[in-house]
Design an enzyme around this catalytic site. Structure first.
Site, short mmCIF file in Angstrom:
data_model
loop_
_atom_site.label_atom_id
_atom_site.label_comp_id
_atom_site.label_asym_id
_atom_site.label_seq_id
_atom_site.Cartn_x
_atom_site.Cartn_y
_atom_site.Cartn_z
N ASP A 117 9.10 20.14 3.43
CA ASP A 117 9.53 19.75 4.77
C ASP A 117 9.08 18.31 5.04
OD1 ASP A 117 6.98 20.97 4.55
OD2 ASP A 117 6.98 21.62 6.64
N GLU A 138 -3.33 14.05 0.82
CA GLU A 138 -2.29 15.08 0.69
C GLU A 138 -1.22 14.74 -0.33
OE1 GLU A 138 0.83 17.35 3.73
OE2 GLU A 138 0.02 15.37 4.22
#
Length: 535
Positions: free
Chosen positions: A297, A481
């Protein structure tokens, strides 16, 4: 009583109370929730989704109505008075001179959370055992992230933590009938890529076949969730997460039970739907939510127009990674059934797995381009772009050897960069596109290519990514991340929120790659210990 049956009874007994969960904040707190998010009181909309009302939601709403009727509190003051906001994240500063491995080993306790008891009226859901969160704004456990975190916990010898987290996911399967995106009430309407069977595989490397027997019931629940709606589905039709092809084959797609803006991205989703006036807003919301279930996403994989998020049509796409994961789930169910003495059931899951494998290789193999892709049901064609998801059939041993060789050649030509493996070949501003590289995709590539004899390319990807992680750590003292892998050796960008530190799956994959690529009879603590990419 059989040990498998005993575990099932215990899980069901403890899961009953957990199944009675509150509605998500956007339902509980209407219309206050919409007013707060619409006023942009917080830079990150997830902040208010994670806030805890200081009283029952009905009482808070009544107080807000009274405040609006008179000369009451302004909205910011009302929220500050009636809600407890999430604590600010404190940056972790490692001791000077720590190696990459030592830094990650020191982070595990920092990222560990307990939620046996949760605040009343909040969105956090309880779990019976401690768990590791990704870090930053991600204050809860996430489903598919956790598999890659578990790789690192195993590398660190923290097998009790591995067992605790697998038990948590088994508990969720019994409590909710599926593993939610994360342990928040607003995540209950969707799952994430089905990695539970891979978690059981990992634990079985330490515990043997007992792990397969222990988790057979939750594995069955996981499969039933993903296949719900398959019975009686007509050729060419779809229901929830199941798609029946024109030839009668069953494959799967991503889905979400709700068709409203995401709780944690409310105004963003309203704005996205407004950019597509020709589409029903509910369909845009559903596709955004399904994109969130995919874990990607967001990405050009799901977009009809790569420049427009509003063109997202995730539910119309049959993804190669999801179906490869479900092949693994079915083969694992066959193995677990055999370990439990259920031979007829084992044969049934073997047959389901082989039918799925044949369908993947028939429908999702792009013979013209020479890689695996996603089927777009709207056009009836494979989507033409190469993505890192093409490596899932290698990782999970769906591919035949000629297909694996062709895929490896395409990956080398189009996705290999000086800092690791690109996610896709296009730069759209979405975080699951170029120039970003993500730790889980590096691991999938390395393992998948090694399984088909592509040792050189696997090593190149792994070593290059480790060097990127090391460069950011040496400069900034942290893991992040996602990373830019085009040579700049920085944290990645794009997407709906700033780059997050931590970071669960980057930590796990880094340790796993250090172990996998380390020369024999050595311990590799940093990227420099691994050696060059050509050896």
């Amino acid at each position: 009583m059989h040990p498998t049956r005993l575990l099932t009874c215990l899980l069901l007994a403890t899961a009953t109370a957990a199944a009675e969960v509150p509605a998500p904040p956007d339902q509980q707190l209407q219309p206050l929730f919409q007013q707060v998010q619409g006023a942009h009181l917080f830079k990150d909309q997830k902040t208010f989704a994670d806030a805890v009302p200081n009283a029952a939601p009905a009482s808070v709403l009544q107080a807000w109505q009274q405040a609006q009727a008179g000369a009451g509190e302004a909205l910011p003051q009302f929220v500050a008075t009636h809600f407890t906001l999430p604590a600010a994240t404190v940056a972790y500063v490692p001791p000077a001179g720590q190696t990459l491995r030592a830094h990650i080993d020191g982070l595990w306790p920092v990222l560990t959370r307990h939620s046996e008891d949760v605040p009343a009226h909040g969105s956090l859901l309880p779990l019976p055992h401690p768990y590791v969160v990704p870090g930053g704004r991600f204050r809860e456990v996430y489903y598919w992230d956790s598999y890659f975190t578990l790789l690192g916990l195993a590398s660190s010898g923290r097998w009790q933590q591995v067992r605790d987290m697998v038990d948590n996911f088994a508990w969720q399967l019994d409590a909710y009938g599926h593993i939610p995106n994360g342990n928040r009430s607003y995540y209950l309407s969707r799952s994430q890529p089905p990695f539970f069977s891979l978690m059981v595989d990992l634990l079985a490397t330490h515990e043997g076949d007992a792990a397969y027997r222990r988790y057979l019931p939750p594995l069955q629940t996981e499969h039933a969730f993903w296949m719900r709606g398959a019975q009686g589905l007509a050729p060419g039709a779809a229901s929830e997460r199941v798609v029946r092809l024109a030839d009668g084959s069953l494959l799967n797609r991503y889905w979400d039970a709700r068709a409203v803006p995401r709780t944690e991205s409310w105004t963003d989703d309203l704005a996205t739907a407004a950019q597509a006036p020709q589409r029903a807003p509910a369909q845009v919301y559903r596709d955004l939510r399904a994109g969130a279930e995919s874990g990607w996403d967001f990405s050009s994989r799901w977009l009809a127009d790569p420049s427009a998020l509003s063109s997202i049509h995730t539910t119309a796409i049959v993804p190669v990674d999801l179906n490869s994961l479900l092949y693994h789930l079915e083969t694992t169910l066959a193995r677990a059934s055999r370990a439990d003495g259920q031979t007829a059931q084992a044969r049934r899951f073997d047959a389901l797995a082989q039918a799925r494998r044949q369908a993947i290789n028939r429908v999702l193999w792009d013979s013209h381009n020479g890689w695996y892709g996603d089927l777009d049901r709207d056009s009836g064609q494979l989507r033409p772009a190469l993505t890192a998801a093409a490596l899932y059939p290698l990782w999970l041993q769906v591919a035949r050897r000629p297909q694996a060789r062709a895929t490896a050649g395409a990956v080398r030509a189009q996705l290999l960069r000086s800092g690791g493996l690109l996610t896709t070949t296009v730069n759209t501003g979405q975080q699951w596109d170029a120039p970003n590289g993500w730790a889980p995709l590096q691991w999938i590539a390395v393992e998948g290519l090694q399984r088909y004899g592509q040792q050189g390319l696997a090593r190149q990807i792994g070593v290059r990514f480790l060097r990127t992680v090391q460069a950011v750590y040496d400069r900034d003292g942290k893991l992040v991340e996602k990373y830019v892998v085009d040579g700049s050796a920085t944290g990645g960008g794009g997407g709906e929120y700033p780059l997050q530190d931590g970071f669960g799956w980057s930590n796990g994959v880094t340790l796993a790659l250090l172990d996998r690529l380390c020369p024999p009879a050595r311990t590799c603590d940093s990227a420099g210990d691994v050696g060059d990419a050509s050896r």
